[in-house]
Design a protein around this motif. Sequence first.
Motif, PDB file in Angstrom:
ATOM      1  N   ILE A 125      12.385  -2.706   3.132  1.00  0.00           N
ATOM      2  CA  ILE A 125      11.719  -1.437   3.459  1.00  0.00           C
ATOM      3  C   ILE A 125      12.579  -0.259   3.018  1.00  0.00           C
ATOM      4  O   ILE A 125      12.125   0.675   2.356  1.00  0.00           O
ATOM      5  N   PHE A 136       0.745   2.067  10.041  1.00  0.00           N
ATOM      6  CA  PHE A 136       1.913   1.897   9.179  1.00  0.00           C
ATOM      7  C   PHE A 136       3.004   1.095   9.878  1.00  0.00           C
ATOM      8  O   PHE A 136       3.724   0.314   9.251  1.00  0.00           O
ATOM      9  N   HIS A 154       4.550  -1.712   2.881  1.00  0.00           N
ATOM     10  CA  HIS A 154       4.349  -0.358   3.404  1.00  0.00           C
ATOM     11  C   HIS A 154       3.933   0.618   2.299  1.00  0.00           C
ATOM     12  O   HIS A 154       3.053   1.466   2.502  1.00  0.00           O
TER      13      HIS A 154
END
Length: 478
Positions: free
Chosen positions: A145, A438, A448
């Motif tokens: 991420i 999200f 994402h």
Amino acid sequence: MANSNIKSKYLPTVKEIIRLIGGKENLQGAAHCATRLRLVLKDHSLADTKAIGQLDYVKGSFVAGDQLQIIFGAGTVNDVYAVFTEEAGISGMSLGDVKQQSAQKQNAFHRGIKALSDVFVEIIPGLLAAALLMGVTGLLSQEGIFGSQSVVEMYPAIAGFNRFISIMSTGIFTILPLLVVYSATKRFGGNPVLGLVLGAIMLHPDLANAYLVGNGTVEPEVISLFGLKVSLVAFQGGIIIALLMGLVVAKLDQFFSRKVPDIIKLFLAPFLTIVISGFLLFSAIGPFGRLLSDGIISGLMWSVENLGIVGFMLFAGIQQVIVITGLHHVIGAVEAQLIADTGSNFIMPLMSVALMGQGGAVLGYTLALWKNDKAKQIGISAFGSTLFGISEPALFGVNVKYRFPLIMGCIGGAIGGAYVYLTGIKALGFGATAIPGFAIVAAQGSGHLHYVMANVLALAVGAILTIVYFKVKKPNLD
């Protein structure tokens, strides 16, 4: 009682609403939810919903579930409701009272769907909190991420906090069948405590864990029960079974409460309810529910594997139409079952892009009519709500009302669904879409980033198509 400032502000609108619904004599009851004033009328043909939708502060009006629902928006509806009940001379009803009153006028199918919706509405706040907590720990724990390392690996000092959040995020899912039985028993008119007892039986620690039995690591105990061979397996993830058992417990409780003499009712009625419902759980409803659950999941997986991108586009294209009918709450049961069986949820991203397609349509409507103060007021508020997963103001305030934005929004959702299919976006939970969603997106494969892109794509397509339709067709919105 409304204070003087609030009353002077909303009283003209309230008086017009009362006149346009056919007067006080046509009103059976009133309540409100987060955004809408809900009215039960004796005769809906006397109400002028179109004129009501043009009133000050009103963002749309429609009839659903045999209720006249008038959209005011969060906060405003509370003040309007206070003025309305005072002016109409009625005592306030709870939302449940209004639902029960209006349900009496619905057919059996709609009553069943409404009841199923009410079961999940009862526990959605807990599910949403858990899903967001799961999203937080997912953001902290998942690699890819914020770089090759997870946030916890980059900052070991927060490992304890992340572990704490992780435990809290999974708590509700360990007892979800129990909560569903409780909520369903309550909704169908039984003693909810008996629902809790049956839910505890479903998850009893002496029963073999359903997940371990499913993967073949545990062999369940098999007993003979009145000649029937019964496997003592718990019901972790048995959402559909829990729904069915809630109905069974409620009906048995009602039956024995009527039939058992008062002198022995206190202990015998609940005893019989639990014994019989427990027997049905293991002998009939449990096995049937497992087959039904497997069938639903198999059907979904079949559509994904065999219809491919078309299946994804179809679902994302029509999901918000399902919202209009009220059937969309059923999808929560499927999502819960999907997560229980597969560990991930491909439906949530599709629901999110479907919603953002409608958000794009209402944004296009707003931009095309920017010089119209009424349209701008309604449009901005409705679009803002879609960003946080609430589509009703957009749907009923604009898109359904004028039809063509609804169609453009469906097209936007379908295009977003294609992107979801091509990028393989999945969620770790359910109950949140759009911006809140999200937090529960799986990070694998830049999940994402693709989630944002899919939603932006759906929004852009819905908005552009709506604006183009305005420019080319120049529709009459009177």
